[in-house]
Design an enzyme around this catalytic site. Structure first.
Site, PDB file in Angstrom:
ATOM      1  N   ARG A 148      44.528 -20.414  74.547  1.00 54.80           N
ATOM      2  CA  ARG A 148      45.617 -19.871  75.367  1.00 54.80           C
ATOM      3  C   ARG A 148      46.758 -19.304  74.522  1.00 54.80           C
ATOM      4  NH1 ARG A 148      45.073 -22.745  80.833  1.00 54.80           N
ATOM      5  NH2 ARG A 148      47.052 -21.892  81.448  1.00 54.80           N
ATOM      6  N   TYR A 151      48.292 -15.693  74.606  1.00 55.98           N
ATOM      7  CA  TYR A 151      49.208 -15.429  75.723  1.00 55.98           C
ATOM      8  C   TYR A 151      50.520 -16.191  75.520  1.00 55.98           C
ATOM      9  CZ  TYR A 151      50.721 -15.033  80.644  1.00 55.98           C
ATOM     10  OH  TYR A 151      51.419 -14.780  81.809  1.00 55.98           O
ATOM     11  N   ASP A 152      50.404 -17.500  75.285  1.00 51.43           N
ATOM     12  CA  ASP A 152      51.599 -18.349  75.217  1.00 51.43           C
ATOM     13  C   ASP A 152      52.507 -17.934  74.055  1.00 51.43           C
ATOM     14  OD1 ASP A 152      49.895 -19.566  76.987  1.00 51.43           O
ATOM     15  OD2 ASP A 152      50.040 -21.570  76.134  1.00 51.43           O
ATOM     16  N   GLU A 153      51.899 -17.791  72.879  1.00 55.95           N
ATOM     17  CA  GLU A 153      52.713 -17.452  71.702  1.00 55.95           C
ATOM     18  C   GLU A 153      53.171 -15.999  71.748  1.00 55.95           C
ATOM     19  OE1 GLU A 153      53.957 -19.706  70.120  1.00 55.95           O
ATOM     20  OE2 GLU A 153      52.572 -21.231  69.377  1.00 55.95           O
ATOM     21  N   VAL A 193      43.355 -19.769  90.160  1.00 57.49           N
ATOM     22  CA  VAL A 193      42.865 -20.791  91.086  1.00 57.49           C
ATOM     23  C   VAL A 193      42.977 -20.370  92.549  1.00 57.49           C
ATOM     24  CG1 VAL A 193      45.035 -22.144  91.152  1.00 57.49           C
ATOM     25  CG2 VAL A 193      42.847 -23.262  91.526  1.00 57.49           C
ATOM     26  N   ARG A 283      52.695 -29.023  86.203  1.00 60.03           N
ATOM     27  CA  ARG A 283      53.643 -27.921  86.038  1.00 60.03           C
ATOM     28  C   ARG A 283      54.461 -27.768  87.313  1.00 60.03           C
ATOM     29  NH1 ARG A 283      50.940 -22.760  84.893  1.00 60.03           N
ATOM     30  NH2 ARG A 283      50.734 -23.361  82.736  1.00 60.03           N
TER      31      ARG A 283
HETATM   32  P1  NAD Z   1      48.168  -8.421  86.366  1.00 61.15           P
HETATM   33  O1  NAD Z   1      47.093  -8.600  85.352  1.00 61.15           O
HETATM   34  O2  NAD Z   1      47.775  -8.190  87.788  1.00 61.15           O
HETATM   35  O3  NAD Z   1      49.161  -7.269  85.944  1.00 61.15           O
HETATM   36  C1  NAD Z   1      49.415  -6.910  84.620  1.00 61.15           C
HETATM   37  C2  NAD Z   1      49.424  -5.399  84.537  1.00 61.15           C
HETATM   38  O4  NAD Z   1      49.709  -5.004  83.181  1.00 61.15           O
HETATM   39  C3  NAD Z   1      48.070  -4.776  84.899  1.00 61.15           C
HETATM   40  O5  NAD Z   1      48.262  -3.720  85.802  1.00 61.15           O
HETATM   41  C4  NAD Z   1      47.535  -4.293  83.554  1.00 61.15           C
HETATM   42  O6  NAD Z   1      46.648  -3.185  83.677  1.00 61.15           O
HETATM   43  C5  NAD Z   1      48.815  -3.971  82.809  1.00 61.15           C
HETATM   44  N1  NAD Z   1      48.660  -4.000  81.348  1.00 61.15           N
HETATM   45  C6  NAD Z   1      48.048  -4.950  80.592  1.00 61.15           C
HETATM   46  N2  NAD Z   1      48.131  -4.623  79.295  1.00 61.15           N
HETATM   47  C7  NAD Z   1      48.813  -3.442  79.239  1.00 61.15           C
HETATM   48  C8  NAD Z   1      49.203  -2.590  78.171  1.00 61.15           C
HETATM   49  N3  NAD Z   1      48.914  -2.880  76.890  1.00 61.15           N
HETATM   50  N4  NAD Z   1      49.884  -1.454  78.466  1.00 61.15           N
HETATM   51  C9  NAD Z   1      50.179  -1.137  79.754  1.00 61.15           C
HETATM   52  N5  NAD Z   1      49.813  -1.899  80.796  1.00 61.15           N
HETATM   53  C10 NAD Z   1      49.141  -3.038  80.535  1.00 61.15           C
HETATM   54  O7  NAD Z   1      49.118  -9.721  86.260  1.00 61.15           O
HETATM   55  P2  NAD Z   1      50.342 -10.162  87.156  1.00 61.15           P
HETATM   56  O8  NAD Z   1      49.999 -11.480  87.743  1.00 61.15           O
HETATM   57  O9  NAD Z   1      50.782  -9.059  88.027  1.00 61.15           O
HETATM   58  O10 NAD Z   1      51.434 -10.429  86.023  1.00 61.15           O
HETATM   59  C11 NAD Z   1      52.496  -9.524  85.777  1.00 61.15           C
HETATM   60  C12 NAD Z   1      53.404 -10.104  84.697  1.00 61.15           C
HETATM   61  O11 NAD Z   1      53.965 -11.330  85.151  1.00 61.15           O
HETATM   62  C13 NAD Z   1      52.685 -10.399  83.385  1.00 61.15           C
HETATM   63  O12 NAD Z   1      53.527 -10.068  82.311  1.00 61.15           O
HETATM   64  C14 NAD Z   1      52.474 -11.889  83.441  1.00 61.15           C
HETATM   65  O13 NAD Z   1      52.418 -12.447  82.145  1.00 61.15           O
HETATM   66  C15 NAD Z   1      53.695 -12.347  84.209  1.00 61.15           C
HETATM   67  N6  NAD Z   1      53.440 -13.628  84.889  1.00 61.15           N
HETATM   68  C16 NAD Z   1      52.640 -13.692  86.002  1.00 61.15           C
HETATM   69  C17 NAD Z   1      52.394 -14.924  86.597  1.00 61.15           C
HETATM   70  C18 NAD Z   1      51.532 -15.055  87.823  1.00 61.15           C
HETATM   71  O14 NAD Z   1      51.314 -16.173  88.282  1.00 61.15           O
HETATM   72  N7  NAD Z   1      51.043 -13.992  88.408  1.00 61.15           N
HETATM   73  C19 NAD Z   1      52.944 -16.085  86.052  1.00 61.15           C
HETATM   74  C20 NAD Z   1      53.730 -15.983  84.900  1.00 61.15           C
HETATM   75  C21 NAD Z   1      53.976 -14.743  84.341  1.00 61.15           C
HETATM   76  N1  UDP Z   2      41.407 -24.127  88.298  1.00 62.24           N
HETATM   77  C1  UDP Z   2      40.397 -24.771  89.006  1.00 62.24           C
HETATM   78  N2  UDP Z   2      39.383 -24.025  89.500  1.00 62.24           N
HETATM   79  C2  UDP Z   2      39.319 -22.676  89.369  1.00 62.24           C
HETATM   80  C3  UDP Z   2      40.366 -22.022  88.665  1.00 62.24           C
HETATM   81  C4  UDP Z   2      41.382 -22.781  88.136  1.00 62.24           C
HETATM   82  O1  UDP Z   2      40.408 -25.999  89.166  1.00 62.24           O
HETATM   83  O2  UDP Z   2      38.364 -22.070  89.875  1.00 62.24           O
HETATM   84  C5  UDP Z   2      42.517 -24.934  87.776  1.00 62.24           C
HETATM   85  C6  UDP Z   2      42.827 -24.690  86.309  1.00 62.24           C
HETATM   86  O3  UDP Z   2      42.032 -25.523  85.488  1.00 62.24           O
HETATM   87  C7  UDP Z   2      44.299 -25.053  86.246  1.00 62.24           C
HETATM   88  C8  UDP Z   2      44.833 -24.640  87.625  1.00 62.24           C
HETATM   89  O4  UDP Z   2      43.687 -24.556  88.472  1.00 62.24           O
HETATM   90  O5  UDP Z   2      44.454 -26.436  86.104  1.00 62.24           O
HETATM   91  C9  UDP Z   2      45.570 -23.297  87.619  1.00 62.24           C
HETATM   92  O6  UDP Z   2      44.745 -22.365  86.988  1.00 62.24           O
HETATM   93  P1  UDP Z   2      45.123 -20.817  86.881  1.00 62.24           P
HETATM   94  O7  UDP Z   2      44.122 -20.181  85.993  1.00 62.24           O
HETATM   95  O8  UDP Z   2      45.317 -20.252  88.236  1.00 62.24           O
HETATM   96  O9  UDP Z   2      46.571 -20.797  86.213  1.00 62.24           O
HETATM   97  P2  UDP Z   2      47.226 -21.526  84.953  1.00 62.24           P
HETATM   98  O10 UDP Z   2      46.257 -22.482  84.333  1.00 62.24           O
HETATM   99  O11 UDP Z   2      47.567 -20.408  84.053  1.00 62.24           O
HETATM  100  O12 UDP Z   2      48.380 -22.226  85.548  1.00 62.24           O
END
Ligand code: NAD
Ligand code: UDP
Ligand code: UDP
Length: 319
Positions: A148, A151-153, A193, A283
């Site tokens: 992970r 993404y995280d870092e 999930v 979380r």
């Molecule tokens: P998503 O994957 O649906 O959207 C990300 C978008 O970025 C996509 O349209 C993808 O094509 C575009 N993209 C990826 N790499 C790119 C690049 N190099 N150049 C241009 N475009 C690029 O994800 P999302 O859920 O809509 O997430 C949007 C943002 O919110 C992300 O930065 C994500 O890290 C952040 N975020 C989302 C969640 C969540 O639960 N959905 C949680 C925490 C953070």
């Molecule tokens: N998860 C699950 N079944 C699935 C997909 C995810 O039990 O089919 C769990 C996963 O292991 C995590 C939680 O649901 O504990 C949230 O996962 P998700 O990938 O949605 O987000 P994140 O782990 O990034 O919070």
């Protein structure tokens, strides 16, 4: 610096063809703004903005934020980055590049244009948290070399860049730490999930619980998140964040599975599968800061947001 928020602006949304970005664009357009959507369509899709086809105030540009971008805008939301574990682990080097090079380029753009820029950061900066619920002053418990980590870092380094551009170059920044968000336009096969469970329940397939399902998450409906992002962008300049945006109501993953089954009247069985590496056990955001400084808190409970999301996935099946 005071800004005239009643004026309409030209707003860049990177990642605008993704799940969150497309809802943000809907909101910005409905408020009268012009939007430039920049996306390389890695995980996003033109389908997410197809309903805006020929909209006079929306412009789409296919572009990878790892490369410089010279455009003229009044404000930037930087959302470009794959967000689901399956997608961001597919090409981990590209994931880190997107967060880091993408942040440098978008901050360079904001610096040249002297405009405000918001970063979509994540609760993943807290890693597998040793503090519960997570407050913004917690520095996190992140594995720097795991699956992970790209993404995280990457997101942690992006936050560093935002704060250094702010301190060193005076760029007006806003950093939102987004917690698990769900809703219509989630990618049906991105492995998150909520989408997994709904897709499985509708197909009558087994619901895949990773581990024993006792791990917890707090799920925010996408409309609530969009309101939080916009409130942060429009807040006074001194409020730079980081600020948690998420729904503080916590559920176990097993509870989520049971809710999805009940709402879909599904006969899918629950099955347990191996827990992925570094999967956070708990979380839940502490949103005191967002409540007190932005006057924001989620309004849509899971009981309301899940049916709307299920209806979306039903419409995909019918199409
Ligand atoms: P998503 O994957 O649906 O959207 C990300 C978008 O970025 C996509 O349209 C993808 O094509 C575009 N993209 C990826 N790499 C790119 C690049 N190099 N150049 C241009 N475009 C690029 O994800 P999302 O859920 O809509 O997430 C949007 C943002 O919110 C992300 O930065 C994500 O890290 C952040 N975020 C989302 C969640 C969540 O639960 N959905 C949680 C925490 C953070
Ligand atoms: N998860 C699950 N079944 C699935 C997909 C995810 O039990 O089919 C769990 C996963 O292991 C995590 C939680 O649901 O504990 C949230 O996962 P998700 O990938 O949605 O987000 P994140 O782990 O990034 O919070
Ligand atoms: N950049 C960009 N658009 C701009 C201005 C800059 O994409 O309008 C990119 C530029 O390619 C540079 C990065 O942003 O690599 C960082 O810009 P900055 O001005 O901080 O760095 P420098 O150009 O001095 O290396």
């Amino acid at each position: 610096m005071a800004r005239a928020y009643d004026l309409t602006r030209r707003i860049l949304v990177t990642g605008g063809a993704g799940f969150v970005g497309s809802h943000l664009i809907d909101h910005l357009l409905s408020n009268g703004h012009e939007v430039l959507c920049v996306d390389n369509l890695f995980t996003g899709s033109k389908r997410n903005i197809a309903h805006l086809h020929n909209h006079p105030r929306l412009e789409f540009m296919r572009h990878d934020v790892c490369f410089p971008l010279y455009v003229e805008v009044d404000e930037i939301y930087n959302l470009a980055c794959p967000a689901s574990p399956i997608h961001y682990q597919h090409d981990p080097v590209q994931t880190t590049k997107t967060s880091v090079h993408g942040a440098i380029n978008m901050l360079g753009l904001a610096k040249r244009l002297k405009v405000r820029i918001l970063q979509a950061s994540t609760s993943e900066v807290y890693g597998d948290p040793a503090v519960h619920p997570q407050t913004e002053d917690y520095w996190g418990n992140v594995n720097p070399i795991g699956l992970r980590s790209c993404y995280d870092e990457g997101k942690r380094c992006a936050e560093t860049l935002f704060f250094d551009y702010h301190r060193q170059h005076g760029v007006e920044i806003k950093v939102a730490r987004i917690f698990n968000t769900y809703g219509p336009r989630m990618h049906p096969s991105d492995g998150r999930v909520v989408s997994n469970f709904i897709v499985q329940a509708l197909a009558g397939e087994p619901i895949t619980i990773y581990g024993n399902g006792s791990q917890t998450r707090s799920f925010c409906f996408v409309d609530d998140l969009v309101h939080g992002l916009v409130a942060l962008m429009e807040s006074p300049a001194e409020l730079v964040g980081p600020i948690n945006l998420g729904n503080p109501v916590e559920f176990t993953i097993r509870e989520l599975a049971e809710k999805v089954i009940a709402l879909t009247n599904s006969r899918s069985p629950l099955i347990e599968m191996p827990l992925p590496a570094d999967d956070p056990q708990q979380r839940k955001p502490d949103i005191t800061l967002a409540k007190t400084r932005l006057g924001w808190e989620p309004a849509i409970p899971l009981a309301q947001g899940l049916p709307a999301t299920i209806a979306y996935f039903q419409s995909l099946r019918a199409a």
